[in-house]
Design a protein around this motif. Sequence first.
Motif, PDB file in Angstrom:
ATOM      1  N   ARG A  14     -31.819 -25.731 -24.204  1.00  0.00           N
ATOM      2  CA  ARG A  14     -31.770 -24.362 -24.726  1.00  0.00           C
ATOM      3  C   ARG A  14     -32.665 -23.437 -23.918  1.00  0.00           C
ATOM      4  O   ARG A  14     -33.758 -23.814 -23.500  1.00  0.00           O
ATOM      5  CB  ARG A  14     -32.194 -24.334 -26.199  1.00  0.00           C
ATOM      6  CG  ARG A  14     -31.280 -25.130 -27.128  1.00  0.00           C
ATOM      7  CD  ARG A  14     -31.685 -24.949 -28.585  1.00  0.00           C
ATOM      8  NE  ARG A  14     -30.800 -25.656 -29.499  1.00  0.00           N
ATOM      9  CZ  ARG A  14     -31.019 -26.889 -29.951  1.00  0.00           C
ATOM     10  NH1 ARG A  14     -32.113 -27.537 -29.571  1.00  0.00           N
ATOM     11  NH2 ARG A  14     -30.167 -27.466 -30.773  1.00  0.00           N
ATOM     12  N   THR A  15     -32.164 -22.224 -23.716  1.00  0.00           N
ATOM     13  CA  THR A  15     -32.914 -21.136 -23.109  1.00  0.00           C
ATOM     14  C   THR A  15     -32.931 -19.993 -24.130  1.00  0.00           C
ATOM     15  O   THR A  15     -32.334 -20.117 -25.207  1.00  0.00           O
ATOM     16  CB  THR A  15     -32.253 -20.666 -21.802  1.00  0.00           C
ATOM     17  OG1 THR A  15     -30.983 -20.083 -22.102  1.00  0.00           O
ATOM     18  CG2 THR A  15     -32.075 -21.826 -20.827  1.00  0.00           C
ATOM     19  N   PRO A  16     -33.583 -18.877 -23.816  1.00  0.00           N
ATOM     20  CA  PRO A  16     -33.599 -17.776 -24.795  1.00  0.00           C
ATOM     21  C   PRO A  16     -32.213 -17.350 -25.272  1.00  0.00           C
ATOM     22  O   PRO A  16     -32.042 -16.951 -26.433  1.00  0.00           O
ATOM     23  CB  PRO A  16     -34.303 -16.653 -24.035  1.00  0.00           C
ATOM     24  CG  PRO A  16     -35.253 -17.377 -23.132  1.00  0.00           C
ATOM     25  CD  PRO A  16     -34.502 -18.595 -22.689  1.00  0.00           C
ATOM     26  N   ARG A  17     -31.199 -17.411 -24.413  1.00  0.00           N
ATOM     27  CA  ARG A  17     -29.857 -16.970 -24.819  1.00  0.00           C
ATOM     28  C   ARG A  17     -28.839 -18.091 -24.946  1.00  0.00           C
ATOM     29  O   ARG A  17     -27.842 -17.932 -25.661  1.00  0.00           O
ATOM     30  CB  ARG A  17     -29.308 -15.960 -23.791  1.00  0.00           C
ATOM     31  CG  ARG A  17     -29.977 -14.609 -23.779  1.00  0.00           C
ATOM     32  CD  ARG A  17     -29.179 -13.629 -22.935  1.00  0.00           C
ATOM     33  NE  ARG A  17     -29.112 -14.044 -21.524  1.00  0.00           N
ATOM     34  CZ  ARG A  17     -28.341 -13.461 -20.612  1.00  0.00           C
ATOM     35  NH1 ARG A  17     -27.539 -12.459 -20.961  1.00  0.00           N
ATOM     36  NH2 ARG A  17     -28.348 -13.874 -19.347  1.00  0.00           N
ATOM     37  N   ALA A 129     -30.626 -22.350 -14.315  1.00  0.00           N
ATOM     38  CA  ALA A 129     -32.041 -22.576 -14.582  1.00  0.00           C
ATOM     39  C   ALA A 129     -32.218 -23.630 -15.671  1.00  0.00           C
ATOM     40  O   ALA A 129     -33.123 -24.474 -15.596  1.00  0.00           O
ATOM     41  CB  ALA A 129     -32.717 -21.269 -14.994  1.00  0.00           C
ATOM     42  N   ALA A 130     -31.350 -23.600 -16.680  1.00  0.00           N
ATOM     43  CA  ALA A 130     -31.412 -24.615 -17.736  1.00  0.00           C
ATOM     44  C   ALA A 130     -31.128 -25.996 -17.165  1.00  0.00           C
ATOM     45  O   ALA A 130     -31.793 -26.985 -17.510  1.00  0.00           O
ATOM     46  CB  ALA A 130     -30.409 -24.282 -18.835  1.00  0.00           C
ATOM     47  N   MET A 131     -30.137 -26.085 -16.290  1.00  0.00           N
ATOM     48  CA  MET A 131     -29.809 -27.353 -15.654  1.00  0.00           C
ATOM     49  C   MET A 131     -30.977 -27.865 -14.830  1.00  0.00           C
ATOM     50  O   MET A 131     -31.303 -29.067 -14.847  1.00  0.00           O
ATOM     51  CB  MET A 131     -28.567 -27.170 -14.778  1.00  0.00           C
ATOM     52  CG  MET A 131     -28.098 -28.429 -14.040  1.00  0.00           C
ATOM     53  SD  MET A 131     -28.989 -28.761 -12.494  1.00  0.00           S
ATOM     54  CE  MET A 131     -28.521 -27.343 -11.503  1.00  0.00           C
ATOM     55  N   LEU A 132     -31.644 -26.977 -14.106  1.00  0.00           N
ATOM     56  CA  LEU A 132     -32.781 -27.377 -13.285  1.00  0.00           C
ATOM     57  C   LEU A 132     -33.943 -27.863 -14.145  1.00  0.00           C
ATOM     58  O   LEU A 132     -34.657 -28.804 -13.772  1.00  0.00           O
ATOM     59  CB  LEU A 132     -33.219 -26.225 -12.389  1.00  0.00           C
ATOM     60  CG  LEU A 132     -32.217 -25.826 -11.293  1.00  0.00           C
ATOM     61  CD1 LEU A 132     -32.682 -24.560 -10.588  1.00  0.00           C
ATOM     62  CD2 LEU A 132     -32.032 -26.962 -10.288  1.00  0.00           C
ATOM     63  N   HIS A 133     -34.139 -27.255 -15.289  1.00  0.00           N
ATOM     64  CA  HIS A 133     -35.185 -27.713 -16.204  1.00  0.00           C
ATOM     65  C   HIS A 133     -34.869 -29.131 -16.673  1.00  0.00           C
ATOM     66  O   HIS A 133     -35.772 -29.987 -16.735  1.00  0.00           O
ATOM     67  CB  HIS A 133     -35.296 -26.765 -17.397  1.00  0.00           C
ATOM     68  CG  HIS A 133     -36.411 -27.124 -18.334  1.00  0.00           C
ATOM     69  ND1 HIS A 133     -37.714 -26.725 -18.133  1.00  0.00           N
ATOM     70  CD2 HIS A 133     -36.425 -27.877 -19.469  1.00  0.00           C
ATOM     71  CE1 HIS A 133     -38.485 -27.200 -19.102  1.00  0.00           C
ATOM     72  NE2 HIS A 133     -37.720 -27.901 -19.929  1.00  0.00           N
ATOM     73  N   ALA A 199     -37.195 -23.022 -21.138  1.00  0.00           N
ATOM     74  CA  ALA A 199     -36.147 -23.916 -21.624  1.00  0.00           C
ATOM     75  C   ALA A 199     -36.762 -25.072 -22.398  1.00  0.00           C
ATOM     76  O   ALA A 199     -37.913 -25.467 -22.151  1.00  0.00           O
ATOM     77  CB  ALA A 199     -35.315 -24.447 -20.462  1.00  0.00           C
ATOM     78  N   THR A 200     -35.996 -25.615 -23.327  1.00  0.00           N
ATOM     79  CA  THR A 200     -36.409 -26.790 -24.082  1.00  0.00           C
ATOM     80  C   THR A 200     -35.281 -27.811 -24.055  1.00  0.00           C
ATOM     81  O   THR A 200     -34.108 -27.465 -23.869  1.00  0.00           O
ATOM     82  CB  THR A 200     -36.739 -26.437 -25.546  1.00  0.00           C
ATOM     83  OG1 THR A 200     -35.560 -25.881 -26.167  1.00  0.00           O
ATOM     84  CG2 THR A 200     -37.876 -25.438 -25.628  1.00  0.00           C
ATOM     85  N   ILE A 201     -35.641 -29.074 -24.230  1.00  0.00           N
ATOM     86  CA  ILE A 201     -34.667 -30.162 -24.204  1.00  0.00           C
ATOM     87  C   ILE A 201     -34.786 -30.962 -25.486  1.00  0.00           C
ATOM     88  O   ILE A 201     -35.891 -31.272 -25.938  1.00  0.00           O
ATOM     89  CB  ILE A 201     -34.902 -31.097 -22.998  1.00  0.00           C
ATOM     90  CG1 ILE A 201     -34.940 -30.311 -21.691  1.00  0.00           C
ATOM     91  CG2 ILE A 201     -33.822 -32.181 -22.947  1.00  0.00           C
ATOM     92  CD1 ILE A 201     -35.365 -31.154 -20.500  1.00  0.00           C
TER      93      ILE A 201
END
Length: 216
Positions: A14-17, A129-133, A199-201
């Motif tokens: 998850r990201t802010p959006r 960016a989420a994928m990279l996190h 981001a969170t996982i």
Amino acid sequence: MLIDHFPVLGLRVRTPRLELRYPAPDELAALADLAVEGIHDPDTMPFGNPWTELPPDQLARRVVQRHWKTLSELRPDSWALNLAVFLDGVPVGVQEVEADDFAIQRQVHSESWLGLRHQGQGIGTEMRAAMLHLAFAGLGADEAVSVGYVHNHASLAVSRKLGYAENGIGRGVSRGKLALEQRFRLSREAWQEHRSVEATIEGLEPCLSLLGAGEE
């Protein structure tokens, strides 16, 4: 339960959006419909395999089959996570992250597509960016690589914005003609320096051994 055999079904980034996760059947159908609506300008082709030019019924089926195929072929030495991207609970595209022999190479590469009507809002950058996190913070990758045709300006812009460094020019084929490819490489250090999206996982721990990421 099915998730006990395929723990990736419980994976969430998850990201802010955005939320990246595996879609439910009705959501997968919505993704297929979205692809039929359009992914890119018909005058350009961003993919080596021009699957977006299939007739509508075949194009939709291809989206569904790609999802099923990658899920069915997951194994520690070769995998692809075909994650749907959701904005406000609505599927807007797909962000895929792939690796071969990840336990040894610690390298990922990615593919993605975004519905045409959702482009121009920064979603493409945020989902990458989420994928990279997931790759660096979650799986412990050492580097991420990406390739884009030199005429695919939007994709190249995302790579540069996120800190990827140019890593040579390759030769590919697009619509039966020579198409030059820009190669990129993103090190862990460059990712940390350029990261700007929080981001969170969730649900990663049960997936690690399946993805060859159980041990450093």
